[in-house]
Scaffold this motif. Structure first.
Motif, PDB file in Angstrom:
ATOM      1  N   CYS A 263       0.834  -1.216   0.000  1.00  0.00           N
ATOM      2  CA  CYS A 263       0.000   0.000   0.000  1.00  0.00           C
ATOM      3  C   CYS A 263       0.865   1.261   0.000  1.00  0.00           C
ATOM      4  N   VAL A 264       1.995   1.197   0.718  1.00  0.00           N
ATOM      5  CA  VAL A 264       2.888   2.357   0.749  1.00  0.00           C
ATOM      6  C   VAL A 264       3.426   2.641  -0.659  1.00  0.00           C
ATOM      7  N   MET A 265       3.700   1.579  -1.433  1.00  0.00           N
ATOM      8  CA  MET A 265       4.182   1.817  -2.798  1.00  0.00           C
ATOM      9  C   MET A 265       3.103   2.532  -3.618  1.00  0.00           C
ATOM     10  N   ILE A 266       1.861   2.100  -3.485  1.00  0.00           N
ATOM     11  CA  ILE A 266       0.766   2.797  -4.189  1.00  0.00           C
ATOM     12  C   ILE A 266       0.731   4.260  -3.732  1.00  0.00           C
ATOM     13  N   GLY A 267       0.873   4.458  -2.419  1.00  0.00           N
ATOM     14  CA  GLY A 267       0.841   5.808  -1.855  1.00  0.00           C
ATOM     15  C   GLY A 267       2.020   6.664  -2.307  1.00  0.00           C
ATOM     16  N   MET A 268       3.172   6.018  -2.513  1.00  0.00           N
ATOM     17  CA  MET A 268       4.343   6.796  -2.938  1.00  0.00           C
ATOM     18  C   MET A 268       4.195   7.252  -4.390  1.00  0.00           C
ATOM     19  N   VAL A 269       3.660   6.363  -5.241  1.00  0.00           N
ATOM     20  CA  VAL A 269       3.467   6.770  -6.637  1.00  0.00           C
ATOM     21  C   VAL A 269       2.430   7.899  -6.676  1.00  0.00           C
ATOM     22  N   TYR A 270       1.392   7.774  -5.857  1.00  0.00           N
ATOM     23  CA  TYR A 270       0.386   8.842  -5.753  1.00  0.00           C
ATOM     24  C   TYR A 270       1.052  10.165  -5.342  1.00  0.00           C
ATOM     25  N   ALA A 271       1.895  10.083  -4.309  1.00  0.00           N
ATOM     26  CA  ALA A 271       2.554  11.306  -3.808  1.00  0.00           C
ATOM     27  C   ALA A 271       3.536  11.882  -4.832  1.00  0.00           C
ATOM     28  N   LEU A 272       4.150  11.018  -5.639  1.00  0.00           N
ATOM     29  CA  LEU A 272       5.055  11.517  -6.686  1.00  0.00           C
ATOM     30  C   LEU A 272       4.258  12.253  -7.761  1.00  0.00           C
ATOM     31  N   LEU A 273       3.125  11.684  -8.146  1.00  0.00           N
ATOM     32  CA  LEU A 273       2.285  12.336  -9.154  1.00  0.00           C
ATOM     33  C   LEU A 273       1.770  13.679  -8.624  1.00  0.00           C
ATOM     34  N   LEU A 274       1.396  13.666  -7.344  1.00  0.00           N
ATOM     35  CA  LEU A 274       0.929  14.899  -6.716  1.00  0.00           C
ATOM     36  C   LEU A 274       2.072  15.927  -6.630  1.00  0.00           C
ATOM     37  N   GLU A 280       7.751  20.975  -6.915  1.00  0.00           N
ATOM     38  CA  GLU A 280       8.562  21.281  -8.108  1.00  0.00           C
ATOM     39  C   GLU A 280       9.235  20.048  -8.698  1.00  0.00           C
ATOM     40  N   LEU A 281       8.681  18.888  -8.441  1.00  0.00           N
ATOM     41  CA  LEU A 281       9.363  17.652  -8.833  1.00  0.00           C
ATOM     42  C   LEU A 281       9.556  17.530 -10.347  1.00  0.00           C
ATOM     43  N   THR A 282      10.796  17.276 -10.748  1.00  0.00           N
ATOM     44  CA  THR A 282      11.072  17.082 -12.178  1.00  0.00           C
ATOM     45  C   THR A 282      11.594  15.676 -12.459  1.00  0.00           C
ATOM     46  N   ASP A 284      11.821  11.734 -13.168  1.00  0.00           N
ATOM     47  CA  ASP A 284      11.060  10.979 -14.166  1.00  0.00           C
ATOM     48  C   ASP A 284      10.158   9.929 -13.488  1.00  0.00           C
ATOM     49  N   VAL A 285       8.937  10.346 -13.171  1.00  0.00           N
ATOM     50  CA  VAL A 285       8.024   9.459 -12.431  1.00  0.00           C
ATOM     51  C   VAL A 285       7.646   8.236 -13.282  1.00  0.00           C
ATOM     52  N   ASN A 286       7.509   8.434 -14.603  1.00  0.00           N
ATOM     53  CA  ASN A 286       7.150   7.296 -15.450  1.00  0.00           C
ATOM     54  C   ASN A 286       8.196   6.188 -15.401  1.00  0.00           C
ATOM     55  N   ARG A 287       9.458   6.597 -15.397  1.00  0.00           N
ATOM     56  CA  ARG A 287      10.527   5.592 -15.335  1.00  0.00           C
ATOM     57  C   ARG A 287      10.487   4.858 -13.999  1.00  0.00           C
ATOM     58  N   PHE A 288      10.214   5.608 -12.933  1.00  0.00           N
ATOM     59  CA  PHE A 288      10.105   5.001 -11.599  1.00  0.00           C
ATOM     60  C   PHE A 288       8.945   3.992 -11.581  1.00  0.00           C
ATOM     61  N   VAL A 289       7.818   4.390 -12.159  1.00  0.00           N
ATOM     62  CA  VAL A 289       6.647   3.505 -12.186  1.00  0.00           C
ATOM     63  C   VAL A 289       6.974   2.227 -12.966  1.00  0.00           C
ATOM     64  N   GLN A 290       7.632   2.389 -14.108  1.00  0.00           N
ATOM     65  CA  GLN A 290       8.012   1.194 -14.887  1.00  0.00           C
ATOM     66  C   GLN A 290       8.890   0.255 -14.066  1.00  0.00           C
ATOM     67  N   TRP A 291       9.831   0.832 -13.329  1.00  0.00           N
ATOM     68  CA  TRP A 291      10.746   0.018 -12.515  1.00  0.00           C
ATOM     69  C   TRP A 291       9.973  -0.746 -11.428  1.00  0.00           C
ATOM     70  N   VAL A 292       9.126  -0.040 -10.673  1.00  0.00           N
ATOM     71  CA  VAL A 292       8.462  -0.734  -9.560  1.00  0.00           C
ATOM     72  C   VAL A 292       7.485  -1.799 -10.075  1.00  0.00           C
ATOM     73  N   ASN A 329      10.008  18.104  -3.510  1.00  0.00           N
ATOM     74  CA  ASN A 329      10.418  19.135  -4.456  1.00  0.00           C
ATOM     75  C   ASN A 329      11.433  18.542  -5.412  1.00  0.00           C
ATOM     76  N   ASN A 330      12.111  17.532  -4.902  1.00  0.00           N
ATOM     77  CA  ASN A 330      13.064  16.776  -5.681  1.00  0.00           C
ATOM     78  C   ASN A 330      13.304  15.494  -4.902  1.00  0.00           C
ATOM     79  N   VAL A 331      13.953  14.499  -5.507  1.00  0.00           N
ATOM     80  CA  VAL A 331      14.313  13.321  -4.713  1.00  0.00           C
ATOM     81  C   VAL A 331      15.274  13.793  -3.626  1.00  0.00           C
ATOM     82  N   GLY A 332      14.972  13.452  -2.384  1.00  0.00           N
ATOM     83  CA  GLY A 332      15.817  13.901  -1.276  1.00  0.00           C
ATOM     84  C   GLY A 332      15.427  15.249  -0.694  1.00  0.00           C
ATOM     85  N   GLU A 333      14.336  15.863  -1.249  1.00  0.00           N
ATOM     86  CA  GLU A 333      13.897  17.160  -0.708  1.00  0.00           C
ATOM     87  C   GLU A 333      12.409  17.166  -0.391  1.00  0.00           C
TER      88      GLU A 333
END
Ligand code: NAD
Ligand code: ZN
Length: 356
Positions: A263-274, A280-282, A284-292, A329-333
């Motif tokens: 469920c946390v993974m679903i929530g993390m992809v949701y939070a990345l899209l949000l 200011e996230l830039t 590549d969420v699509n690449r992350f989604v493909q990986w998971v 705002n970014n990975v790690g921020e």
């Protein structure tokens, strides 16, 4: 074997490696004041699978076997564990050892936190998820009206993380726990996330040394946040990344049907899209989604938006009835932001399309 130190009000060692369990007696001997007696609280399934090495390396005066997993976090089992401590005659200088996953750690930690107003305990985590729960001192049991609603902050005196326990962990539990490792990378370390995305292509065939490296890194990240904010007054909330929507999905589907980390993974992809929309996230969420998805995470949920919204309104991070989210705002921020219902709804449907 490697050793880290966590500083969270008190400081304590985390031993991590192939034969960490062999160090148990030494670690206990080094505790001050000297330990008078020891009660081992152990997950039933873990004891079944690892009896030989547990009996050899954990010398306790009394043993109490807990029901496997989440069932241990009930008032009934709490009372039984207290009973075991009383019958064993534990005093203020005694020690409880928690051997199992996060559920065992939470129940045993809460028992230690409240027995005679608090005695020491050691965490011996046996799941990947427990790299997260064994560190930081949050302990709790569940109430029929809410998960983790009765608890306390009580830091362990040591964490002994023997990776050989992980060899018997079912793949689903590996995947669930690994989501929290990925969470630690997302909120704190761009480089670590790149390493994970490069190295991890099959959760069934994880390289043991790489796994140990990743768990150690995850513990360091959590330890660093807890050091700065033990009682979750501010930045500890960042550890909730993915948990607002994730918890809602977990509660909606009935705790246990979908595992926490799934469920946390679903929530993390949701939070990345949000985060793409509201921060200011830039990345590549699509690449992350493909990986998971390629390593087996399922992003689908049948939960209707309105029901998830009602559940999110109960989140502990909220203030003045506004829903607050950890975004990046970014990975790690990470940042904490109030989000309007309209945006939450849009992202819910965007995620639905990505999950299909
Ligand atoms: P868990 O403790 O329920 O264990 C999952 C299952 O794996 C159980 O059936 C257990 O019997 C089995 N198991 C454990 N170790 C095994 C091994 N080595 N081999 C084979 N089977 C094994 O689950 P978990 O995912 O470790 O922890 C989840 C719990 O942790 C939840 O209750 C959650 O609330 C809590 N948690 C607490 C914190 C915290 O900071 N205190 C943080 C995150 C999660
Ligand atoms: Zn979690």
């Amino acid at each position: 074997m490697e050793q880290l130190t966590i500083n969270a009000g008190v400081s304590y060692p985390v031993l991590i490696g192939e034969n960490a369990l062999r160090e148990t007696n030494r670690v206990i001997r080094e505790l001050k004041p000297a330990v008078t007696s020891i009660l081992l609280l152990i997950d039933e399934r873990v004891y079944e699978l690892h009896k030989e090495s547990v009996d050899r390396h954990i010398q306790s005066d009394a043993l109490y076997i807990l029901p496997a997993g989440e069932q241990a976090k009930s008032f009934k089992v709490y009372e039984q564990a207290m009973g075991a401590a009383l019958e064993a005659g534990l005093d203020r200088h005694s020690l409880i050892i928690a051997c199992g996953g996060g559920a065992t750690g939470d129940l045993a930690g809460f028992t230690a936190a409240t027995y005679m107003r608090g005695i020491r305990y050691i965490q011996v985590p046996t799941t990947i998820l427990a790299h997260d729960s064994a560190v930081g001192g949050k302990t709790a049991i569940n109430h029929p009206l809410g998960k983790n609603m009765t608890g306390s902050f009580h830091q362990p005196s040591a964490v002994i993380y023997d990776r050989s326990f992980l060899e018997t962990l079912p793949l689903r539990e590996v995947r669930s726990g690994f989501a929290e490792v990925i969470k630690h990378a997302l909120i704190a370390d761009h480089q670590f996330l790149s390493e994970l995305m490069y190295e991890v292509t099959d959760l069934e065939k994880l390289d043991k040394d790489f796994l140990q490296y990743a768990l150690k890194k995850g513990i360091e990240i959590k330890g660093d946040i807890v050091r700065q904010d033990e009682r979750e007054q501010n930045i500890r909330a960042f550890l909730n990344f993915g948990h607002t929507y994730g918890h809602a999905v977990e509660a909606w589907s009935g705790f246990g049907e979908k595992l926490h980390g799934e469920c946390v993974m679903i929530g993390m992809v949701y939070a990345l899209l949000l985060s793409e929309k509201k921060a200011e996230l830039t990345f590549d969420v699509n690449r992350f989604v493909q990986w998971v998805v390629s390593i087996g995470y399922d992003l689908k949920t049948k939960a209707p938006f309105d029901e998830l919204l009602n559940l999110m309104k109960k989140d502990k991070k909220n203030l003045n009835r506004k829903i607050r989210f950890v975004l990046l705002n970014n990975v790690g921020e990470p940042v904490l932001k109030e989000i309007e219902e309209e945006d939450l709804k849009d992202i819910h449907f965007l995620l639905k399309r990505k999950g299909e």
